[in-house]
Each structure stands twice: as structure tokens, then as C-alpha cells.
Design a protein around this motif. Structure first.
Motif, PDB file in Angstrom:
ATOM      1  N   LEU A  40       0.721  -1.103   0.035  1.00 23.99           N
ATOM      2  CA  LEU A  40       0.173   0.014  -0.079  1.00 23.99           C
ATOM      3  C   LEU A  40       1.013   1.240   0.006  1.00 23.99           C
ATOM      4  CD1 LEU A  40      -2.777  -0.962   2.426  1.00 23.99           C
ATOM      5  CD2 LEU A  40      -3.080  -0.618   0.044  1.00 23.99           C
ATOM      6  N   LEU A  41       1.928   1.119   0.744  1.00 20.86           N
ATOM      7  CA  LEU A  41       2.654   2.387   0.962  1.00 20.86           C
ATOM      8  C   LEU A  41       3.549   2.509  -0.521  1.00 20.86           C
ATOM      9  CD1 LEU A  41       4.182   4.489   2.462  1.00 20.86           C
ATOM     10  CD2 LEU A  41       5.975   3.135   3.128  1.00 20.86           C
ATOM     11  N   LEU A  45       3.071   5.920  -2.995  1.00 17.41           N
ATOM     12  CA  LEU A  45       4.261   6.857  -3.186  1.00 17.41           C
ATOM     13  C   LEU A  45       4.285   6.826  -4.857  1.00 17.41           C
ATOM     14  CD1 LEU A  45       7.085   5.330  -0.987  1.00 17.41           C
ATOM     15  CD2 LEU A  45       5.940   7.464  -0.761  1.00 17.41           C
ATOM     16  N   LYS A  46       3.921   5.795  -5.635  1.00 13.67           N
ATOM     17  CA  LYS A  46       3.939   5.788  -6.798  1.00 13.67           C
ATOM     18  C   LYS A  46       3.017   7.091  -7.436  1.00 13.67           C
ATOM     19  CE  LYS A  46       5.098   1.168  -8.179  1.00 13.67           C
ATOM     20  NZ  LYS A  46       4.792  -0.111  -8.894  1.00 13.67           N
ATOM     21  N   TRP A  47       1.826   6.873  -6.920  1.00 20.01           N
ATOM     22  CA  TRP A  47       0.735   8.131  -7.140  1.00 20.01           C
ATOM     23  C   TRP A  47       1.241   9.409  -6.602  1.00 20.01           C
ATOM     24  CZ3 TRP A  47      -3.280   8.163 -10.159  1.00 20.01           C
ATOM     25  CH2 TRP A  47      -3.870   6.844 -10.585  1.00 20.01           C
ATOM     26  N   LEU A  48       2.015   9.542  -5.610  1.00 18.41           N
ATOM     27  CA  LEU A  48       2.380  11.076  -5.195  1.00 18.41           C
ATOM     28  C   LEU A  48       3.445  11.263  -6.204  1.00 18.41           C
ATOM     29  CD1 LEU A  48       2.606  13.233  -3.094  1.00 18.41           C
ATOM     30  CD2 LEU A  48       4.350  11.737  -1.887  1.00 18.41           C
ATOM     31  N   LEU A  49       4.307  10.220  -6.722  1.00 22.28           N
ATOM     32  CA  LEU A  49       5.444  10.543  -7.624  1.00 22.28           C
ATOM     33  C   LEU A  49       4.879  11.016  -8.881  1.00 22.28           C
ATOM     34  CD1 LEU A  49       8.481  10.735  -8.316  1.00 22.28           C
ATOM     35  CD2 LEU A  49       8.422   8.166  -8.958  1.00 22.28           C
ATOM     36  N   CYS A  50       3.921  10.287  -9.295  1.00 16.95           N
ATOM     37  CA  CYS A  50       3.034  10.772 -10.724  1.00 16.95           C
ATOM     38  C   CYS A  50       2.504  12.069 -10.468  1.00 16.95           C
ATOM     39  CB  CYS A  50       2.476   9.697 -11.076  1.00 16.95           C
ATOM     40  SG  CYS A  50       2.742   7.993 -11.444  1.00 16.95           S
ATOM     41  N   ILE A  51       1.831  12.620  -9.585  1.00 17.74           N
ATOM     42  CA  ILE A  51       1.258  13.822  -9.316  1.00 17.74           C
ATOM     43  C   ILE A  51       2.338  14.922  -9.291  1.00 17.74           C
ATOM     44  CG2 ILE A  51      -0.081  15.084  -7.569  1.00 17.74           C
ATOM     45  CD1 ILE A  51      -1.671  12.713  -7.004  1.00 17.74           C
TER      46      ILE A  51
END
Length: 351
Positions: A40-41, A45-51
Motif C-alpha cells: 500500500l505504501l 508513493l507511486k501516485w504521489l510521484l506521478c502527481i
């Protein structure tokens, strides 16, 4: 594909059943829970990096692409005026070079190293101590204006500045109708409003069209209105009366366009009370119709040395002065026979 989804769903249900029924003390359960937390983490983090990458690309595009930069600036200005201004009056910060006030050396002060603070330098008042009136000139050039007057912070009146209102055949003689025909000006929310048309409360400025309509309601009783155009689109529209699409001949083309403007209107308003306008930078006062009287008073402690300079502008004349040196006051001329007194003031930032 449906079999894979079905298998995945069954595994999720089985895993959830194991974690629910387990007391959490065995190694398998601990391992599974740690693995799920890590998964989940990693997903977050992947979503946060993409954004973050998308925002960085967007910011870089706005900064380096002029078209996007200009539109983002326009949207920001509109947001400040339409959304922020009604709740917080930020106008005093508009032209500030520094948001934190600090002592600094300028043409009127010097730093006393022994005392460790800034003191007023009265020697600088020599530029106005002998000034006993405002010169009137005509057929001049900006080079003369700069070398003889502006470099010495001396105000000057140009007698042949511009044609009186209206000076073009395609322009309405009714100045109020002319303002109504400029949508960006009509729909703007002006700043620094002074008027007897209605009570203007701080942080709740009306649109210009509301003020213009109010004029017809008390037309016979006499009224006055002055305001500053602080909306970017309104400033652009007001350039159409500078005066009427053309710069005065004595303003050099190398100077930047004025960053803000004022419009002063009055009709049958026979009151001699002075009105102060907080103008800035290089100021050009253009008398379009009627007569304007007033005075320039020197700023800071030079008031003890330099006298006030009285002025009177007739239609077609203009006043040029440096607002870093002089404060501007005007009076509605009780002897003016014009049906409508029109004055425009323009501020140009110079080094």
C-alpha cells in the motif's frame, strides 16, 4: 481474463479470512500484514510521484512558455481582484517592492555610521527650495522634459499637450456613454474610489457600471467621482483615452505603458474641499474637459524648506511630476463652466 479476476478475488478473500481469524502472533500473519503495508505504501508513493511529476511539468511549462505564463498571470490577477479583494484589501501591497518595511537610504536620507541610523539630509531639499511656481512650456520634447525638469524633480505643465474631448470624429461626445462602451472598464471593480454618488465601504467596492448608472439619478444635484483602475483589463481599456488611443507627443516611445490610471469626473460640484490622490512614480495629469485646480506639496521633511506649488489646468493641458517628491491634491473648480469636468491621470514606472 475473467478466470484471472476470479482467482484474484478468491485469493483476496482467503487472505482476508486468514488475517481476520488469526490472532496475529504467528510468523505468517505478521509477514502478510507487513507485506500488505509495504504494498500500500509503495502504491501511494507511486501516485504521489506521478502527481509531483505532472505538477512539475505544468509549472515548468507555465514558466518557460510565454503564452501559458501570460494566461496564468491573468488568471491570478483576476482571482486576486474577484475573489480576494472583497475580503482582504491588498491594494497597498500592489506596487510594493518589499513586503517588510526597512530603513533604506534614498535621495532624502543618509546613513550616519557613528550613530548607526538614517538621518534626514536637508541638503537634498535644495532642488525645490527656490521653486516658486510651476513652469508652463509648449512644443517640447521628452529629452528636454527629462534634463530640465524630471532630473531635478521639478513639476511642469505642458500647454499644448493634447486635443480636448472629444478629439476624434468616431468618439461619442458623451464621456459616460464612452465608458459604458468599454466592457472591460465597465465591468471592472475600481480601487481608491472617492465619490458622493453612494457610500463605498472598505472591502466592498461596487462595479464601475453601478457608479455610472448612479450618476443619472442625482445628475441635477451635482456629483463627483474619482477612481483608480487596478484591474489589468481595465487599465488596457483606459489606454484608449490616453488621450484617445495616442500618447501625448512629449512622452517617449521607450517608456513602458502606464501600469495604472485614474479617472476624475465631476458635474456641477461646486465644493472647494481638497481631495488627495495617492499617486506613484512618474505622473501625467491630462485635462480632457473643464478646469482642474489643485496643489503639489513636497513630501517628507522638505515641507519646512519647500513651499506648496499651486496649479490650474485647462482643457488640453497636462501636468507632469515625480510622485516620489510630490503629493497631489485637487479641487473641483467652482468657476468651471464645462458641463462635465474630465481628468485622466496615468502612472508610468521609471528607473
Amino acid at each position: 481474463m475473467s478466470d484471472l479476476k476470479k482467482l484474484t478475488a478468491e485469493l483476496d478473500c482467503e487472505l482476508e479470512s486468514i488475517l481476520t481469524n488469526s490472532d496475529g502472533s504467528d510468523e505468517v500473519t505478521i509477514y502478510l500484514r507487513n507485506y500488505l503495508r509495504y504494498s500500500l505504501l509503495r502504491r501511494y508513493l507511486k501516485w504521489l510521484l506521478c502527481i509531483s511529476i505532472v505538477i512539475a511539468i505544468l509549472c515548468a511549462s507555465i514558466y518557460y512558455i510565454p503564452f501559458l505564463n501570460w494566461n496564468a498571470s491573468a488568471i491570478g490577477r483576476l482571482a486576486l481582484i474577484k475573489l480576494v479583494l472583497p475580503y482582504y484589501d491588498w491594494q497597498h501591497l500592489y506596487r510594493s517592492r518589499c513586503l517588510i518595511e526597512q530603513a533604506k537610504e534614498d535621495k532624502f536620507t543618509y546613513k550616519d555610521e557613528a550613530k548607526g541610523y538614517y538621518e534626514f539630509n536637508k541638503d537634498k531639499c535644495a532642488i525645490c527650495e527656490k521653486l516658486s511656481g510651476i513652469d508652463r512650456i509648449s512644443s517640447t520634447t521628452y529629452a528636454t522634459l527629462q534634463s530640465v525638469y524630471l532630473s531635478r524633480d521639478n513639476p511642469v505643465i505642458i500647454d499644448d499637450s493634447h486635443a480636448v474631448w472629444p478629439n476624434q470624429p468616431d468618439v461619442s461626445e458623451n464621456f459616460i456613454e464612452f465608458l459604458f462602451d468599454l466592457p472591460d472598464l465597465r465591468n471592472s471593480i475600481p480601487c481608491n474610489i472617492g465619490t458622493n454618488l453612494l457610500q463605498v465601504r472598505s472591502g466592498n467596492s461596487p462595479k464601475l457600471q453601478h457608479l455610472l448608472r448612479q450618476m443619472s439619478k442625482i445628475d441635477s444635484k451635482g456629483w463627483f467621482l474619482h477612481f483608480r483602475n487596478c484591474d489589468f483589463d481595465a487599465v488596457k481599456s483606459s489606454r484608449l483615452i490616453f488621450p484617445l488611443k495616442h500618447r501625448p507627443y512629449f512622452i517617449s516611445s521607450h517608456l513602458p505603458p502606464f501600469h495604472t490610471s485614474w479617472i476624475l469626473l465631476s458635474k456641477h460640484y461646486n465644493i472647494s474641499t481638497e481631495k488627495h490622490l495617492p499617486v506613484k512614480d512618474l505622473v501625467i495629469v491630462l485635462q480632457m474637459s473643464g478646469t482642474l485646480s489643485g496643489r503639489l506639496t513636497v513630501r517628507r521633511d522638505c515641507k519646512e524648506i519647500c513651499s506648496d506649488q499651486m496649479l490650474k489646468l485647462n482643457a488640453g493641458e497636462s501636468l507632469v511630476f515625480n510622485a516620489q517628491m510630490w503629493d497631489f491634491y485637487y479641487i473641483h473648480n467652482i468657476n468651471s463652466h464645462a458641463n462635465l469636468t474630465i481628468t485622466t491621470i496615468h502612472e508610468i514606472q521609471i528607473d
